[in-house]
Design a protein around this motif. Structure first.
Motif, PDB file in Angstrom:
ATOM      1  N   UNK A 155       0.152  58.307  67.877  1.00 18.79           N
ATOM      2  CA  UNK A 155       0.851  59.238  66.836  1.00 18.79           C
ATOM      3  C   UNK A 155       1.586  60.187  67.549  1.00 18.79           C
ATOM      4  N   UNK A 156       0.720  61.290  68.497  1.00 21.18           N
ATOM      5  CA  UNK A 156       1.510  62.301  68.714  1.00 21.18           C
ATOM      6  C   UNK A 156       2.647  62.076  69.747  1.00 21.18           C
ATOM      7  N   UNK A 157       2.610  60.847  70.064  1.00 17.31           N
ATOM      8  CA  UNK A 157       3.636  60.434  71.234  1.00 17.31           C
ATOM      9  C   UNK A 157       4.734  59.468  70.455  1.00 17.31           C
ATOM     10  N   UNK A 158       5.110  59.632  69.280  1.00 16.85           N
ATOM     11  CA  UNK A 158       5.786  58.691  68.464  1.00 16.85           C
ATOM     12  C   UNK A 158       6.907  59.615  68.151  1.00 16.85           C
ATOM     13  N   UNK A 159       8.206  58.868  68.188  1.00 18.95           N
ATOM     14  CA  UNK A 159       9.352  59.217  67.472  1.00 18.95           C
ATOM     15  C   UNK A 159       9.806  58.911  66.260  1.00 18.95           C
ATOM     16  N   UNK A 160       9.366  57.447  66.055  1.00 18.85           N
ATOM     17  CA  UNK A 160       9.598  56.900  64.822  1.00 18.85           C
ATOM     18  C   UNK A 160       8.356  55.882  64.668  1.00 18.85           C
ATOM     19  N   UNK A 161       7.848  56.118  63.549  1.00 26.01           N
ATOM     20  CA  UNK A 161       6.583  55.320  63.094  1.00 26.01           C
ATOM     21  C   UNK A 161       7.032  54.418  62.181  1.00 26.01           C
ATOM     22  N   UNK A 162       7.173  52.765  62.174  1.00 29.89           N
ATOM     23  CA  UNK A 162       7.391  52.113  61.279  1.00 29.89           C
ATOM     24  C   UNK A 162       6.305  51.248  60.594  1.00 29.89           C
ATOM     25  N   UNK A 163       6.177  51.312  59.281  1.00 26.74           N
ATOM     26  CA  UNK A 163       4.984  50.807  58.688  1.00 26.74           C
ATOM     27  C   UNK A 163       5.668  49.461  57.766  1.00 26.74           C
ATOM     28  N   UNK A 164       4.528  48.431  58.302  1.00 22.44           N
ATOM     29  CA  UNK A 164       4.840  47.160  57.576  1.00 22.44           C
ATOM     30  C   UNK A 164       3.492  46.578  57.252  1.00 22.44           C
ATOM     31  N   UNK A 165       2.745  47.447  56.528  1.00 22.30           N
ATOM     32  CA  UNK A 165       1.470  47.102  56.284  1.00 22.30           C
ATOM     33  C   UNK A 165       1.331  46.319  54.847  1.00 22.30           C
ATOM     34  N   UNK A 166       0.370  45.249  54.677  1.00 24.92           N
ATOM     35  CA  UNK A 166       0.446  44.733  53.722  1.00 24.92           C
ATOM     36  C   UNK A 166      -0.462  45.555  52.596  1.00 24.92           C
ATOM     37  N   UNK A 167      -0.293  45.275  51.367  1.00 22.11           N
ATOM     38  CA  UNK A 167      -0.964  46.005  50.059  1.00 22.11           C
ATOM     39  C   UNK A 167      -2.404  45.639  49.734  1.00 22.11           C
ATOM     40  N   UNK A 168      -3.323  46.475  50.248  1.00 26.14           N
ATOM     41  CA  UNK A 168      -4.835  45.812  49.839  1.00 26.14           C
ATOM     42  C   UNK A 168      -5.747  47.420  49.965  1.00 26.14           C
ATOM     43  N   UNK A 169      -6.675  47.297  49.550  1.00 20.35           N
ATOM     44  CA  UNK A 169      -7.750  48.287  49.706  1.00 20.35           C
ATOM     45  C   UNK A 169      -8.018  48.826  50.972  1.00 20.35           C
ATOM     46  N   UNK A 170      -8.007  47.729  51.987  1.00 23.49           N
ATOM     47  CA  UNK A 170      -8.074  48.350  53.057  1.00 23.49           C
ATOM     48  C   UNK A 170      -6.973  49.067  53.780  1.00 23.49           C
ATOM     49  N   UNK A 171      -5.794  49.061  53.307  1.00 26.79           N
ATOM     50  CA  UNK A 171      -4.640  49.577  53.849  1.00 26.79           C
ATOM     51  C   UNK A 171      -4.174  50.834  52.895  1.00 26.79           C
ATOM     52  N   UNK A 172      -4.754  51.030  51.720  1.00 19.61           N
ATOM     53  CA  UNK A 172      -4.518  52.066  50.627  1.00 19.61           C
ATOM     54  C   UNK A 172      -4.573  53.619  51.507  1.00 19.61           C
ATOM     55  N   UNK A 173      -3.289  54.113  51.258  1.00 16.11           N
ATOM     56  CA  UNK A 173      -3.192  55.462  51.982  1.00 16.11           C
ATOM     57  C   UNK A 173      -3.645  55.453  53.339  1.00 16.11           C
ATOM     58  N   UNK A 174      -3.331  54.374  54.200  1.00 18.60           N
ATOM     59  CA  UNK A 174      -3.636  54.514  55.728  1.00 18.60           C
ATOM     60  C   UNK A 174      -2.852  55.635  56.420  1.00 18.60           C
ATOM     61  N   UNK A 175      -1.640  55.840  55.860  1.00 16.82           N
ATOM     62  CA  UNK A 175      -1.193  57.097  56.392  1.00 16.82           C
ATOM     63  C   UNK A 175      -1.324  58.058  55.436  1.00 16.82           C
ATOM     64  N   UNK A 176      -2.213  58.967  55.912  1.00 14.82           N
ATOM     65  CA  UNK A 176      -2.802  60.062  54.956  1.00 14.82           C
ATOM     66  C   UNK A 176      -2.449  61.430  55.718  1.00 14.82           C
ATOM     67  N   UNK A 177      -2.994  62.290  55.184  1.00 13.07           N
ATOM     68  CA  UNK A 177      -2.712  63.823  55.703  1.00 13.07           C
ATOM     69  C   UNK A 177      -2.998  63.853  57.202  1.00 13.07           C
ATOM     70  N   UNK A 178      -4.343  63.424  57.565  1.00 12.17           N
ATOM     71  CA  UNK A 178      -4.935  63.574  58.826  1.00 12.17           C
ATOM     72  C   UNK A 178      -3.881  62.749  59.763  1.00 12.17           C
ATOM     73  N   UNK A 179      -3.276  61.833  59.535  1.00 16.88           N
ATOM     74  CA  UNK A 179      -2.645  61.099  60.370  1.00 16.88           C
ATOM     75  C   UNK A 179      -1.223  61.513  60.478  1.00 16.88           C
ATOM     76  N   UNK A 180      -0.760  62.089  59.404  1.00 17.27           N
ATOM     77  CA  UNK A 180       0.595  62.650  59.374  1.00 17.27           C
ATOM     78  C   UNK A 180       0.552  63.894  60.147  1.00 17.27           C
ATOM     79  N   UNK A 181      -0.592  64.505  60.158  1.00 16.12           N
ATOM     80  CA  UNK A 181      -0.745  65.764  61.029  1.00 16.12           C
ATOM     81  C   UNK A 181      -0.383  65.546  62.702  1.00 16.12           C
ATOM     82  N   UNK A 182      -0.990  64.128  62.806  1.00 11.61           N
ATOM     83  CA  UNK A 182      -0.769  63.910  64.361  1.00 11.61           C
ATOM     84  C   UNK A 182       0.658  63.501  64.786  1.00 11.61           C
ATOM     85  N   UNK A 183       1.575  63.303  63.868  1.00  6.03           N
ATOM     86  CA  UNK A 183       2.987  63.148  64.199  1.00  6.03           C
ATOM     87  C   UNK A 183       3.671  64.633  64.780  1.00  6.03           C
ATOM     88  N   UNK A 184       4.768  64.246  65.601  1.00  4.53           N
ATOM     89  CA  UNK A 184       5.606  65.303  66.061  1.00  4.53           C
ATOM     90  C   UNK A 184       6.489  65.687  64.919  1.00  4.53           C
TER      91      UNK A 184
END
Length: 289
Positions: A172-201
């Protein structure tokens, strides 16, 4: 053997149901009204609407339309990436105000560090590397992007390196564009959360064409309004239609689409005919969940 299409209001003894963009209330009614169902063929890429309708999944075979939307969603995703990189959304805003955005035209730096201005040499990370990603990746490669993937099973897919989710901390810290194509399930709920957003440039864009539930929208709004990421192009949301009071309508550098990436299943009759033949002959069907 009786086959029921969604617009048929009779045939309570139908054993097969083909469904596409049916309202939740209608599917719940069919779950109550059709006690003899043995197989449901959905033309949607995911099974969520069918699974949430109350059908007896312990005895009913359910197959999805996975693969029918690969081209349309991949094409839309490419459009969103180009829109973000070329600032087309911002130019449109100036056009509607009758203003000439001189800072967006004329001489521009070529691939400046710390800004997404082109897909050439852009580092694109696709989270949810399935069939849509396999369709999208060659197009991105043709435009000069450097593509990597994230999936449950790491490996190399069609020449693209794919990593497990544990690699997000490094990628994530070395990404210019993050494309999310995750299915909807409990396992993927809020997979992109604050902690992971903070890792993006600070210039990185988030593109979501999977399911809205995979993004923590509150955390995303905070990241956008505080210039912690470059922008977001969103085709899906936790609640659809997007509510009028949602801050995402007016967050900085945000492109809002009305769940428009798919919606055009390609050759669905071919899939239905293939599965019907196999169902009648007792063979394994395609896209069973």
């Amino acid at each position: 053997m009786k086959l029921l299409y969604p617009n048929s209001l009779n045939n309570t003894d139908a054993e097969i149901l083909v469904t596409w963009v049916n309202p939740a209330a209608r599917l719940r009614e069919e779950a109550r009204r059709l006690p003899k169902l043995r197989w449901i063929q959905s033309l949607a890429a995911g099974p969520n609407d069918v699974l949430e309708a109350g059908f007896d999944v312990s005895r009913i075979l359910i197959t999805t339309g996975s693969g029918l939307h690969d081209h349309t969603v991949a094409e839309h995703t490419l459009g969103l990436l180009l829109n973000a990189a070329r600032c087309l959304f911002e130019m449109r805003d100036y056009q509607l105000r009758g203003q000439w955005p001189s800072h967006l035209g004329g001489a521009q730096p070529d691939r400046p560090e710390g800004k997404l201005t082109t897909l050439q040499d852009a580092r694109v990370l696709i989270w949810g590397f399935g069939n849509i990603a396999k369709m999208l990746t060659p197009w991105l490669n043709a435009l000069g992007a450097k593509v990597k993937g994230i999936a449950r099973s790491p490996g190399v897919r069609n020449g693209t390196p794919v990593y497990g989710e544990e690699a997000l901390v490094e990628l994530l810290p070395n990404t210019d564009a993050l494309v999310m194509i995750l299915p909807g399930s409990e396992a993927t709920k809020h997979a992109l959360n604050k902690e992971r957003l903070d890792l993006l440039r600070k210039h990185a864009w988030v593109i979501n064409v999977g399911r809205g539930s995979s993004v923590d929208e509150q955390a995303l709004v905070h990241a956008l309004d505080n210039d912690e990421i470059g922008g977001a192009a969103l085709d899906v949301f936790e609640t659809e239609p997007l509510q009028e009071n949602s801050p995402l309508w007016k967050t900085k550098n945000t492109i809002v689409n009305p769940h428009a990436a798919g919606g055009r299943p390609q050759t669905p009759t071919t899939l239905v005919a293939y599965n019907l033949t196999r169902f009648l002959t007792g063979q394994e069907l395609k896209n069973v969940i």
